[in-house]
Design a protein around this motif. Sequence first.
Motif, PDB file in Angstrom:
ATOM      1  N   ALA A  92       0.823  -1.212   0.000  1.00 58.51           N
ATOM      2  CA  ALA A  92       0.000   0.000   0.000  1.00 58.51           C
ATOM      3  C   ALA A  92       0.856   1.261   0.000  1.00 58.51           C
ATOM      4  O   ALA A  92       0.511   2.271  -0.618  1.00 58.51           O
ATOM      5  N   GLY A  93       2.001   1.216   0.707  1.00 66.42           N
ATOM      6  CA  GLY A  93       2.855   2.387   0.798  1.00 66.42           C
ATOM      7  C   GLY A  93       3.475   2.784  -0.529  1.00 66.42           C
ATOM      8  O   GLY A  93       3.638   3.966  -0.827  1.00 66.42           O
TER       9      GLY A  93
ATOM     10  N   ILE B 216      13.483   6.065  -8.536  1.00 64.03           N
ATOM     11  CA  ILE B 216      12.554   5.944  -7.412  1.00 64.03           C
ATOM     12  C   ILE B 216      11.317   5.171  -7.829  1.00 64.03           C
ATOM     13  O   ILE B 216      10.789   4.335  -7.071  1.00 64.03           O
ATOM     14  N   HIS B 217      10.835   5.426  -9.036  1.00 65.43           N
ATOM     15  CA  HIS B 217       9.660   4.694  -9.515  1.00 65.43           C
ATOM     16  C   HIS B 217       9.964   3.202  -9.651  1.00 65.43           C
ATOM     17  O   HIS B 217       9.144   2.352  -9.290  1.00 65.43           O
ATOM     18  N   PHE B 218      11.148   2.888 -10.148  1.00 60.97           N
ATOM     19  CA  PHE B 218      11.556   1.482 -10.264  1.00 60.97           C
ATOM     20  C   PHE B 218      11.643   0.837  -8.884  1.00 60.97           C
ATOM     21  O   PHE B 218      11.218  -0.313  -8.686  1.00 60.97           O
ATOM     22  N   PHE B 219      12.164   1.574  -7.920  1.00 59.84           N
ATOM     23  CA  PHE B 219      12.246   1.065  -6.550  1.00 59.84           C
ATOM     24  C   PHE B 219      10.847   0.787  -5.989  1.00 59.84           C
ATOM     25  O   PHE B 219      10.626  -0.224  -5.310  1.00 59.84           O
ATOM     26  N   ALA B 220       9.895   1.680  -6.290  1.00 59.06           N
ATOM     27  CA  ALA B 220       8.523   1.476  -5.821  1.00 59.06           C
ATOM     28  C   ALA B 220       7.932   0.203  -6.429  1.00 59.06           C
ATOM     29  O   ALA B 220       7.242  -0.574  -5.754  1.00 59.06           O
ATOM     30  N   THR B 221       8.199  -0.017  -7.712  1.00 54.31           N
ATOM     31  CA  THR B 221       7.707  -1.241  -8.358  1.00 54.31           C
ATOM     32  C   THR B 221       8.308  -2.473  -7.701  1.00 54.31           C
ATOM     33  O   THR B 221       7.614  -3.477  -7.473  1.00 54.31           O
ATOM     34  N   ILE B 222       9.593  -2.426  -7.390  1.00 53.90           N
ATOM     35  CA  ILE B 222      10.253  -3.551  -6.721  1.00 53.90           C
ATOM     36  C   ILE B 222       9.622  -3.806  -5.356  1.00 53.90           C
ATOM     37  O   ILE B 222       9.391  -4.960  -4.960  1.00 53.90           O
ATOM     38  N   MET B 223       9.321  -2.735  -4.609  1.00 51.07           N
ATOM     39  CA  MET B 223       8.748  -2.891  -3.277  1.00 51.07           C
ATOM     40  C   MET B 223       7.342  -3.503  -3.339  1.00 51.07           C
ATOM     41  O   MET B 223       6.971  -4.321  -2.489  1.00 51.07           O
ATOM     42  N   VAL B 224       6.571  -3.116  -4.327  1.00 45.81           N
ATOM     43  CA  VAL B 224       5.241  -3.715  -4.478  1.00 45.81           C
ATOM     44  C   VAL B 224       5.368  -5.197  -4.796  1.00 45.81           C
ATOM     45  O   VAL B 224       4.653  -6.040  -4.230  1.00 45.81           O
ATOM     46  N   ALA B 225       6.287  -5.538  -5.695  1.00 42.60           N
ATOM     47  CA  ALA B 225       6.504  -6.949  -6.024  1.00 42.60           C
ATOM     48  C   ALA B 225       6.988  -7.728  -4.803  1.00 42.60           C
ATOM     49  O   ALA B 225       6.541  -8.861  -4.553  1.00 42.60           O
ATOM     50  N   ALA B 226       7.891  -7.125  -4.028  1.00 49.17           N
ATOM     51  CA  ALA B 226       8.369  -7.783  -2.811  1.00 49.17           C
ATOM     52  C   ALA B 226       7.223  -7.989  -1.827  1.00 49.17           C
ATOM     53  O   ALA B 226       7.135  -9.028  -1.151  1.00 49.17           O
ATOM     54  N   GLY B 227       6.319  -7.003  -1.756  1.00 53.65           N
ATOM     55  CA  GLY B 227       5.173  -7.123  -0.860  1.00 53.65           C
ATOM     56  C   GLY B 227       4.280  -8.299  -1.220  1.00 53.65           C
ATOM     57  O   GLY B 227       3.785  -9.019  -0.333  1.00 53.65           O
ATOM     58  N   THR B 228       4.071  -8.527  -2.518  1.00 51.96           N
ATOM     59  CA  THR B 228       3.238  -9.660  -2.926  1.00 51.96           C
ATOM     60  C   THR B 228       3.879 -10.987  -2.530  1.00 51.96           C
ATOM     61  O   THR B 228       3.188 -11.925  -2.119  1.00 51.96           O
ATOM     62  N   LEU B 229       5.198 -11.073  -2.624  1.00 58.99           N
ATOM     63  CA  LEU B 229       5.888 -12.310  -2.257  1.00 58.99           C
ATOM     64  C   LEU B 229       5.909 -12.510  -0.747  1.00 58.99           C
ATOM     65  O   LEU B 229       5.767 -13.641  -0.264  1.00 58.99           O
ATOM     66  N   ILE B 230       6.085 -11.427   0.003  1.00 53.55           N
ATOM     67  CA  ILE B 230       6.054 -11.537   1.462  1.00 53.55           C
ATOM     68  C   ILE B 230       4.664 -11.940   1.927  1.00 53.55           C
ATOM     69  O   ILE B 230       4.501 -12.753   2.854  1.00 53.55           O
ATOM     70  N   SER B 231       3.633 -11.389   1.295  1.00 49.83           N
ATOM     71  CA  SER B 231       2.266 -11.776   1.614  1.00 49.83           C
ATOM     72  C   SER B 231       2.059 -13.268   1.370  1.00 49.83           C
ATOM     73  O   SER B 231       1.438 -13.968   2.190  1.00 49.83           O
ATOM     74  N   THR B 232       2.586 -13.768   0.263  1.00 47.72           N
ATOM     75  CA  THR B 232       2.489 -15.199  -0.033  1.00 47.72           C
ATOM     76  C   THR B 232       3.145 -16.025   1.062  1.00 47.72           C
ATOM     77  O   THR B 232       2.620 -17.063   1.482  1.00 47.72           O
ATOM     78  N   LEU B 233       4.284 -15.560   1.539  1.00 50.32           N
ATOM     79  CA  LEU B 233       5.005 -16.288   2.594  1.00 50.32           C
ATOM     80  C   LEU B 233       4.147 -16.461   3.839  1.00 50.32           C
ATOM     81  O   LEU B 233       4.005 -17.571   4.362  1.00 50.32           O
ATOM     82  N   TRP B 234       3.535 -15.365   4.322  1.00 51.42           N
ATOM     83  CA  TRP B 234       2.778 -15.454   5.575  1.00 51.42           C
ATOM     84  C   TRP B 234       1.491 -16.250   5.403  1.00 51.42           C
ATOM     85  O   TRP B 234       1.110 -17.036   6.275  1.00 51.42           O
ATOM     86  N   ILE B 235       0.802 -16.062   4.291  1.00 51.49           N
ATOM     87  CA  ILE B 235      -0.433 -16.808   4.059  1.00 51.49           C
ATOM     88  C   ILE B 235      -0.148 -18.299   3.958  1.00 51.49           C
ATOM     89  O   ILE B 235      -0.868 -19.141   4.521  1.00 51.49           O
ATOM     90  N   LEU B 236       0.914 -18.652   3.225  1.00 50.83           N
ATOM     91  CA  LEU B 236       1.266 -20.064   3.098  1.00 50.83           C
ATOM     92  C   LEU B 236       1.785 -20.638   4.408  1.00 50.83           C
ATOM     93  O   LEU B 236       1.584 -21.819   4.694  1.00 50.83           O
TER      94      LEU B 236
END
Length: 476
Positions: free
Chosen positions: A114-115, A131-151
Amino acid sequence: MDTTAASALAIDLARFQFAFTISFHIIFPALTIGLASYLVVLEGLWLWTEQVRYRELYQYWVKVFAIAFAMGVVSGIVMAYQFGTNWSVFSTFAGPITGPLLAYEVLTAFFLEAGFLGVMLFGWQKVGPGIHFFATIMVAAGTLISTLWILASNSWMQTPAGFTVVDNQVVPSDWLKVIFNPSFPYRLAHMTVAAYLATGLFVGAAAAWHLLRGRSTPAIRTMFLMAMGLVLVLTPIQMFIGDQHGLNTLEYQPAKVAAIEGHWVNIPGESVPLILFGWPDMAEEKTRYAVEVPYLGSLILTHKLYGEIPGLKQYPPDDRPNATVVFWTFRIMVGLGILMLALGLWGLWLWWKSELYTSKSFLRFALWMGPAGLLAILAGWITTEMGRQPWVVYNVMRTAVGASNHSVLQLSISLIVFIVLYCLVFGIGFAYMLKIVARGPDEGAGPAAGSIDDPFRRPARPISGADDVVPSAPGN
């Protein structure tokens, strides 16, 4: 209807309601996991090569990502509430473990997504490229971290570890064992690769759609080549992960494997055949019309010629999963995986012959395979969740015990409401997503159009599907 029958029907309705909502929900996170990483690759290639086709593809797929992300959040919130409404006894019992794991997902993944999501979607003209590329990386990292906790949470329910039961409630004794429970690494890898494959097939189908209509532009060809390359590479990897996951399931959930294989009786010293097709009959305790391949079951399941697996008759009838369902959902998943491998190999052959973008039959095959990854995920989740039954926490708490005390009427009404609203709301959302996909990327605007240096730049509208005309910058 007697009370016992009504209670059993109410539990089935509660299970079906949760299955219905999670089936809608899982489609969207699978796409966002894959698309977020795909957007990182596209933006990285654009910054590295300065080739406009990568920017065009980024701006195309970020719209689809935005819609999938929004629908995933909405459907996920509804699904989470069902733990309290329909499964309150389970939530009370397992809350000290499942509650913190879901909270960690919100604190570490959802807040991260969300951030940076606003910068990724609306900051194209507001911040620098880095900075925009970094934001894209952070969103992608967030989706993978979310997968980790849900799984981690779901895998703990499959292979619980690191806990004790005190006053009819689980108490974590070792959080590392809770998180890294025996099935967690396999299920995390399996689901993540499945999401990438589903996204690759979806992207490939979109490109095939445009190629079949004569739109063979650099961006479309690049999109198709990347998608087919992903399918070619990841499908064998997914098959290997699935094999390792199967060995783990045989060790910790042997009844699930027996149900998947339609295997009823284990005869010591004899190999297990692979039943390709058949109809497991739960009442008669046998698999009817079985088409078998001798020895192959032992080789696949145990990697030994005479390896043995337990038969379903070794377990009391009340402890057996529904073999009729999981037998076929597993074969649907595996069958789709074989088709994915065929698609990748065929694409490799056509690429070598320089016919990848012109073979009509292959393009139609790629188009029809578009939903295959999502269907395989659904079939896999049905297999793993129904294969765990009759346990909501395997060998610890039965599903029937974990349900809330609702009447059949209450659950029937809420289920009907869910079906109507979900089909309406998410049906419209998915149709809009397909409309954007069918429109295709905006090409030919010039490499600077839409960038921070473009004097004719427009506000970023990442989910806009309406046709738009933007003047080119001088010199383009």
